[in-house]
Motif scaffolding. Structure first.
Motif, PDB file in Angstrom:
ATOM      1  N   TRP A  99       0.754  -1.416   0.086  1.00 23.01           N
ATOM      2  CA  TRP A  99      -0.048  -0.063   0.133  1.00 23.01           C
ATOM      3  C   TRP A  99       0.744   1.234  -0.018  1.00 23.01           C
ATOM      4  N   GLN A 100       2.217   1.384   0.273  1.00 26.22           N
ATOM      5  CA  GLN A 100       2.909   2.154   0.415  1.00 26.22           C
ATOM      6  C   GLN A 100       2.382   3.428   1.318  1.00 26.22           C
ATOM      7  N   ASP A 101       1.908   2.802   2.398  1.00 26.05           N
ATOM      8  CA  ASP A 101       1.246   3.674   3.481  1.00 26.05           C
ATOM      9  C   ASP A 101       1.212   2.982   4.713  1.00 26.05           C
ATOM     10  N   ALA A 102       2.274   3.506   5.468  1.00 28.28           N
ATOM     11  CA  ALA A 102       2.494   2.879   6.898  1.00 28.28           C
ATOM     12  C   ALA A 102       1.196   2.849   7.841  1.00 28.28           C
ATOM     13  N   HIS A 103       0.477   4.047   7.611  1.00 28.98           N
ATOM     14  CA  HIS A 103      -0.521   4.010   8.694  1.00 28.98           C
ATOM     15  C   HIS A 103      -1.642   3.318   8.299  1.00 28.98           C
ATOM     16  N   ARG A 104      -1.984   3.359   6.986  1.00 29.22           N
ATOM     17  CA  ARG A 104      -2.807   2.598   6.383  1.00 29.22           C
ATOM     18  C   ARG A 104      -2.806   0.829   6.755  1.00 29.22           C
ATOM     19  N   ALA A 105      -1.563   0.471   6.611  1.00 27.61           N
ATOM     20  CA  ALA A 105      -1.060  -0.940   7.016  1.00 27.61           C
ATOM     21  C   ALA A 105      -1.164  -1.099   8.524  1.00 27.61           C
ATOM     22  N   ARG A 106      -0.720  -0.288   9.381  1.00 28.21           N
ATOM     23  CA  ARG A 106      -1.124  -0.407  10.744  1.00 28.21           C
ATOM     24  C   ARG A 106      -2.625  -0.576  11.188  1.00 28.21           C
ATOM     25  N   HIS A 107      -3.437   0.334  10.403  1.00 29.87           N
ATOM     26  CA  HIS A 107      -4.947   0.509  10.904  1.00 29.87           C
ATOM     27  C   HIS A 107      -5.496  -1.051  10.452  1.00 29.87           C
ATOM     28  N   ALA A 108      -5.135  -1.434   9.055  1.00 31.30           N
ATOM     29  CA  ALA A 108      -5.660  -2.639   8.730  1.00 31.30           C
ATOM     30  C   ALA A 108      -5.123  -3.757   9.581  1.00 31.30           C
ATOM     31  N   MET A 109      -3.996  -3.854  10.375  1.00 30.17           N
ATOM     32  CA  MET A 109      -3.532  -4.920  11.186  1.00 30.17           C
ATOM     33  C   MET A 109      -4.217  -4.872  12.505  1.00 30.17           C
ATOM     34  N   MET A 110      -4.545  -3.306  12.961  1.00 29.28           N
ATOM     35  CA  MET A 110      -5.184  -3.333  14.035  1.00 29.28           C
ATOM     36  C   MET A 110      -6.713  -3.835  13.833  1.00 29.28           C
ATOM     37  N   GLU A 111      -7.323  -3.768  12.866  1.00 24.69           N
ATOM     38  CA  GLU A 111      -8.774  -4.398  12.574  1.00 24.69           C
ATOM     39  C   GLU A 111      -8.470  -5.944  12.887  1.00 24.69           C
ATOM     40  N   CYS A 112      -7.591  -6.573  12.123  1.00 24.61           N
ATOM     41  CA  CYS A 112      -7.502  -7.860  12.364  1.00 24.61           C
ATOM     42  C   CYS A 112      -7.316  -8.419  13.906  1.00 24.61           C
ATOM     43  N   LEU A 113      -6.147  -7.530  14.572  1.00 22.89           N
ATOM     44  CA  LEU A 113      -6.074  -7.568  16.038  1.00 22.89           C
ATOM     45  C   LEU A 113      -7.305  -7.468  16.740  1.00 22.89           C
ATOM     46  N   GLU A 114      -8.064  -6.481  16.586  1.00 19.24           N
ATOM     47  CA  GLU A 114      -9.247  -6.403  17.174  1.00 19.24           C
ATOM     48  C   GLU A 114     -10.329  -7.554  17.140  1.00 19.24           C
ATOM     49  N   GLU A 115     -10.383  -8.089  15.930  1.00 23.70           N
ATOM     50  CA  GLU A 115     -11.173  -9.119  15.429  1.00 23.70           C
ATOM     51  C   GLU A 115     -10.827 -10.400  16.238  1.00 23.70           C
ATOM     52  N   THR A 116      -9.280 -10.534  16.296  1.00 20.68           N
ATOM     53  CA  THR A 116      -8.779 -11.797  16.803  1.00 20.68           C
ATOM     54  C   THR A 116      -9.066 -11.707  18.474  1.00 20.68           C
ATOM     55  N   ASP A 128      -5.752 -16.560  19.160  1.00 20.11           N
ATOM     56  CA  ASP A 128      -5.416 -17.503  18.378  1.00 20.11           C
ATOM     57  C   ASP A 128      -4.490 -16.926  17.472  1.00 20.11           C
ATOM     58  N   ASP A 129      -3.083 -17.196  17.770  1.00 23.31           N
ATOM     59  CA  ASP A 129      -2.237 -16.430  17.052  1.00 23.31           C
ATOM     60  C   ASP A 129      -2.240 -16.822  15.559  1.00 23.31           C
ATOM     61  N   SER A 130      -2.314 -18.019  15.367  1.00 21.80           N
ATOM     62  CA  SER A 130      -2.390 -18.700  13.712  1.00 21.80           C
ATOM     63  C   SER A 130      -3.655 -18.076  13.057  1.00 21.80           C
ATOM     64  N   ALA A 131      -4.854 -17.767  13.851  1.00 21.84           N
ATOM     65  CA  ALA A 131      -5.990 -17.012  12.831  1.00 21.84           C
ATOM     66  C   ALA A 131      -5.592 -15.738  13.111  1.00 21.84           C
ATOM     67  N   TYR A 132      -4.860 -14.927  13.675  1.00 22.50           N
ATOM     68  CA  TYR A 132      -4.555 -13.506  13.471  1.00 22.50           C
ATOM     69  C   TYR A 132      -3.474 -13.379  12.283  1.00 22.50           C
ATOM     70  N   ILE A 133      -2.669 -14.472  12.311  1.00 21.03           N
ATOM     71  CA  ILE A 133      -1.642 -14.480  11.014  1.00 21.03           C
ATOM     72  C   ILE A 133      -2.123 -14.558   9.902  1.00 21.03           C
ATOM     73  N   GLU A 134      -3.167 -15.429   9.713  1.00 23.24           N
ATOM     74  CA  GLU A 134      -4.007 -15.884   8.656  1.00 23.24           C
ATOM     75  C   GLU A 134      -4.676 -14.499   8.157  1.00 23.24           C
ATOM     76  N   ARG A 135      -5.426 -13.919   9.168  1.00 21.66           N
ATOM     77  CA  ARG A 135      -6.274 -12.597   8.616  1.00 21.66           C
ATOM     78  C   ARG A 135      -5.322 -11.560   8.215  1.00 21.66           C
ATOM     79  N   LEU A 136      -4.094 -11.326   8.803  1.00 22.92           N
ATOM     80  CA  LEU A 136      -3.315 -10.690   8.052  1.00 22.92           C
ATOM     81  C   LEU A 136      -2.893 -10.891   6.795  1.00 22.92           C
ATOM     82  N   ARG A 137      -2.728 -12.178   6.515  1.00 21.69           N
ATOM     83  CA  ARG A 137      -2.299 -12.760   5.322  1.00 21.69           C
ATOM     84  C   ARG A 137      -3.370 -12.524   4.034  1.00 21.69           C
TER      85      ARG A 137
END
Length: 146
Positions: A99-116, A128-137
């Protein structure tokens, strides 16, 4: 910062912002707080008075709790720095490059973390670390829209 008392935890955010404005040295966690606050100028007025208030409703108007949001920024920064859970740092690199946007990337990761975290809390289990990593992937691959 690590306390069970909400006001004690919030005071760390106020202290970090005050230290930043006074140009005094920041601790490690204060630097992370300030980095997140600089990226979120909409939250800065809450911290400008320099003291936490038990009467402040941080979600008034926006519906977003800035303490939670900033805390998630800190959690993501710590995960990236330590690559915990394993694989999170490489996903960060991929998303930032995609995305060439660190803030956007962090926010997307935060959504995955919140869901997990929500999933774990609602089930009364450890995250579940595995589910979290799969959400990120799945981010940026068509599996999730960002």
């Amino acid at each position: 910062m690590w306390s069970t008392d909400r006001n004690t935890m919030r005071a760390v955010f106020y202290d970090a912002w005050r230290h930043f404005k006074e140009q005094t040295p920041l601790t490690g966690v204060e630097a992370l707080i300030v980095e997140a606050l600089v990226a979120h100028p909409e939250y800065q007025p809450l911290f400008d008075d320099g003291r936490p208030s038990e009467t402040i409703d941080p979600t008034a108007g926006s519906g977003t709790n800035p303490f939670l949001h900033l805390g998630l920024h800190i959690a993501i920064a710590e995960q990236i720095a330590t690559d915990r859970p394993p694989g999170v740092a490489s996903e960060w690199q991929r998303l930032q490059g995609l995305w060439q946007d660190a803030h956007r990337a962090r926010h997307a990761m935060m959504e995955c973390l919140e869901e997990t975290l929500w999933e774990a809390q609602s089930r009364g289990i450890a995250p579940d670390d595995s589910a979290y990593i799969e959400r990120l992937r799945a981010l940026g691959t068509g599996g999730r829209k960002k």
